[in-house]
Write a protein that holds these residues in place. Sequence first.
Motif, PDB file in Angstrom:
ATOM      1  N   ALA A   3      -9.216  42.209 -20.177  1.00 51.37           N
ATOM      2  CA  ALA A   3      -9.613  41.841 -18.814  1.00 51.37           C
ATOM      3  C   ALA A   3     -10.746  42.716 -18.283  1.00 51.37           C
ATOM      4  N   ARG A   4     -10.693  44.023 -18.549  1.00 55.32           N
ATOM      5  CA  ARG A   4     -11.760  44.905 -18.050  1.00 55.32           C
ATOM      6  C   ARG A   4     -13.101  44.559 -18.683  1.00 55.32           C
ATOM      7  N   THR A   5     -13.092  44.225 -19.960  1.00 56.84           N
ATOM      8  CA  THR A   5     -14.332  43.842 -20.651  1.00 56.84           C
ATOM      9  C   THR A   5     -14.874  42.531 -20.105  1.00 56.84           C
ATOM     10  N   ILE A   6     -13.994  41.577 -19.850  1.00 56.17           N
ATOM     11  CA  ILE A   6     -14.407  40.281 -19.298  1.00 56.17           C
ATOM     12  C   ILE A   6     -15.028  40.465 -17.919  1.00 56.17           C
ATOM     13  N   ILE A   7     -14.389  41.255 -17.073  1.00 57.30           N
ATOM     14  CA  ILE A   7     -14.917  41.500 -15.727  1.00 57.30           C
ATOM     15  C   ILE A   7     -16.278  42.176 -15.817  1.00 57.30           C
ATOM     16  N   GLY A   8     -16.396  43.189 -16.673  1.00 57.27           N
ATOM     17  CA  GLY A   8     -17.672  43.896 -16.826  1.00 57.27           C
ATOM     18  C   GLY A   8     -18.779  42.987 -17.325  1.00 57.27           C
ATOM     19  N   TRP A   9     -18.449  42.156 -18.295  1.00 57.59           N
ATOM     20  CA  TRP A   9     -19.397  41.194 -18.864  1.00 57.59           C
ATOM     21  C   TRP A   9     -19.935  40.268 -17.771  1.00 57.59           C
ATOM     22  N   ASN A  10     -19.006  39.672 -17.030  1.00 59.23           N
ATOM     23  CA  ASN A  10     -19.395  38.729 -15.986  1.00 59.23           C
ATOM     24  C   ASN A  10     -20.137  39.405 -14.849  1.00 59.23           C
ATOM     25  N   LEU A  11     -19.716  40.597 -14.480  1.00 60.39           N
ATOM     26  CA  LEU A  11     -20.396  41.321 -13.412  1.00 60.39           C
ATOM     27  C   LEU A  11     -21.853  41.582 -13.785  1.00 60.39           C
ATOM     28  N   ARG A  18     -29.170  37.504 -10.734  1.00 61.09           N
ATOM     29  CA  ARG A  18     -29.628  37.560  -9.355  1.00 61.09           C
ATOM     30  C   ARG A  18     -30.708  38.615  -9.136  1.00 61.09           C
ATOM     31  N   GLY A  19     -31.067  39.312 -10.204  1.00 60.11           N
ATOM     32  CA  GLY A  19     -32.132  40.314 -10.110  1.00 60.11           C
ATOM     33  C   GLY A  19     -31.741  41.559  -9.336  1.00 60.11           C
ATOM     34  N   LEU A  20     -30.449  41.870  -9.325  1.00 59.74           N
ATOM     35  CA  LEU A  20     -29.962  43.041  -8.595  1.00 59.74           C
ATOM     36  C   LEU A  20     -29.779  44.224  -9.531  1.00 59.74           C
ATOM     37  N   SER A  21     -30.206  45.389  -9.093  1.00 55.00           N
ATOM     38  CA  SER A  21     -29.905  46.603  -9.841  1.00 55.00           C
ATOM     39  C   SER A  21     -28.458  46.997  -9.546  1.00 55.00           C
ATOM     40  N   GLN A  22     -27.931  47.898 -10.343  1.00 51.68           N
ATOM     41  CA  GLN A  22     -26.588  48.401 -10.063  1.00 51.68           C
ATOM     42  C   GLN A  22     -26.555  49.062  -8.691  1.00 51.68           C
ATOM     43  N   GLU A  23     -27.616  49.760  -8.355  1.00 53.34           N
ATOM     44  CA  GLU A  23     -27.679  50.445  -7.062  1.00 53.34           C
ATOM     45  C   GLU A  23     -27.659  49.450  -5.900  1.00 53.34           C
ATOM     46  N   ARG A  24     -28.424  48.366  -6.008  1.00 50.02           N
ATOM     47  CA  ARG A  24     -28.443  47.362  -4.932  1.00 50.02           C
ATOM     48  C   ARG A  24     -27.087  46.683  -4.778  1.00 50.02           C
ATOM     49  N   LEU A  25     -26.446  46.353  -5.906  1.00 48.75           N
ATOM     50  CA  LEU A  25     -25.118  45.750  -5.838  1.00 48.75           C
ATOM     51  C   LEU A  25     -24.120  46.729  -5.215  1.00 48.75           C
ATOM     52  N   ALA A  26     -24.210  47.988  -5.614  1.00 45.54           N
ATOM     53  CA  ALA A  26     -23.311  49.002  -5.062  1.00 45.54           C
ATOM     54  C   ALA A  26     -23.493  49.130  -3.552  1.00 45.54           C
ATOM     55  N   LEU A  27     -24.733  49.154  -3.091  1.00 43.72           N
ATOM     56  CA  LEU A  27     -24.992  49.245  -1.654  1.00 43.72           C
ATOM     57  C   LEU A  27     -24.451  48.032  -0.914  1.00 43.72           C
ATOM     58  N   ALA A  28     -24.667  46.854  -1.462  1.00 43.03           N
ATOM     59  CA  ALA A  28     -24.191  45.615  -0.829  1.00 43.03           C
ATOM     60  C   ALA A  28     -22.667  45.547  -0.803  1.00 43.03           C
ATOM     61  N   THR A  29     -22.042  46.163  -1.802  1.00 44.70           N
ATOM     62  CA  THR A  29     -20.592  46.102  -1.933  1.00 44.70           C
ATOM     63  C   THR A  29     -19.898  47.259  -1.223  1.00 44.70           C
ATOM     64  N   GLY A  30     -20.642  48.339  -0.979  1.00 47.41           N
ATOM     65  CA  GLY A  30     -20.052  49.512  -0.342  1.00 47.41           C
ATOM     66  C   GLY A  30     -19.309  50.412  -1.308  1.00 47.41           C
ATOM     67  N   ILE A  31     -19.776  50.432  -2.575  1.00 50.51           N
ATOM     68  CA  ILE A  31     -19.163  51.301  -3.580  1.00 50.51           C
ATOM     69  C   ILE A  31     -20.256  52.140  -4.237  1.00 50.51           C
ATOM     70  N   ASP A  32     -19.844  53.098  -5.058  1.00 51.61           N
ATOM     71  CA  ASP A  32     -20.776  53.995  -5.730  1.00 51.61           C
ATOM     72  C   ASP A  32     -21.461  53.305  -6.908  1.00 51.61           C
ATOM     73  N   ARG A  33     -22.744  53.594  -7.129  1.00 54.62           N
ATOM     74  CA  ARG A  33     -23.488  52.992  -8.226  1.00 54.62           C
ATOM     75  C   ARG A  33     -22.880  53.323  -9.576  1.00 54.62           C
ATOM     76  N   ALA A  34     -22.418  54.546  -9.741  1.00 53.04           N
ATOM     77  CA  ALA A  34     -21.811  54.944 -11.018  1.00 53.04           C
ATOM     78  C   ALA A  34     -20.537  54.133 -11.285  1.00 53.04           C
ATOM     79  N   TYR A  35     -19.824  53.788 -10.234  1.00 51.35           N
ATOM     80  CA  TYR A  35     -18.621  52.973 -10.371  1.00 51.35           C
ATOM     81  C   TYR A  35     -18.980  51.593 -10.907  1.00 51.35           C
ATOM     82  N   VAL A  36     -20.071  51.005 -10.396  1.00 50.35           N
ATOM     83  CA  VAL A  36     -20.528  49.700 -10.886  1.00 50.35           C
ATOM     84  C   VAL A  36     -20.808  49.788 -12.383  1.00 50.35           C
ATOM     85  N   GLY A  37     -21.467  50.858 -12.810  1.00 47.99           N
ATOM     86  CA  GLY A  37     -21.751  51.041 -14.232  1.00 47.99           C
ATOM     87  C   GLY A  37     -20.486  51.131 -15.066  1.00 47.99           C
TER      88      GLY A  37
END
Length: 87
Positions: A3-11, A18-37
Amino acid sequence: MDARTIIGWNLRRLRVERGLSQERLALATGIDRAYVGRVERGSENVTIATLEAMATSLSVPVATLLIEPEADAPKPVPLRAGRKQGP
């Protein structure tokens, strides 16, 4: 695929589409960029609330993050490094 691999793949696939960096997604979501990675690498257990926040930021239903990719699906590619070119 677990499940974790599937979620990561799809994310990663949806974020890159959508052309979003991890940092932009993290900001939009309200979480840390490293967490997104870590989520994209499948090394983080995400909560339902975090999945919902990421799905909302990507404008998809939460269930989209849980769909297992086809066995022969190409691995999602990273965004090209550097700043985007302006219009």
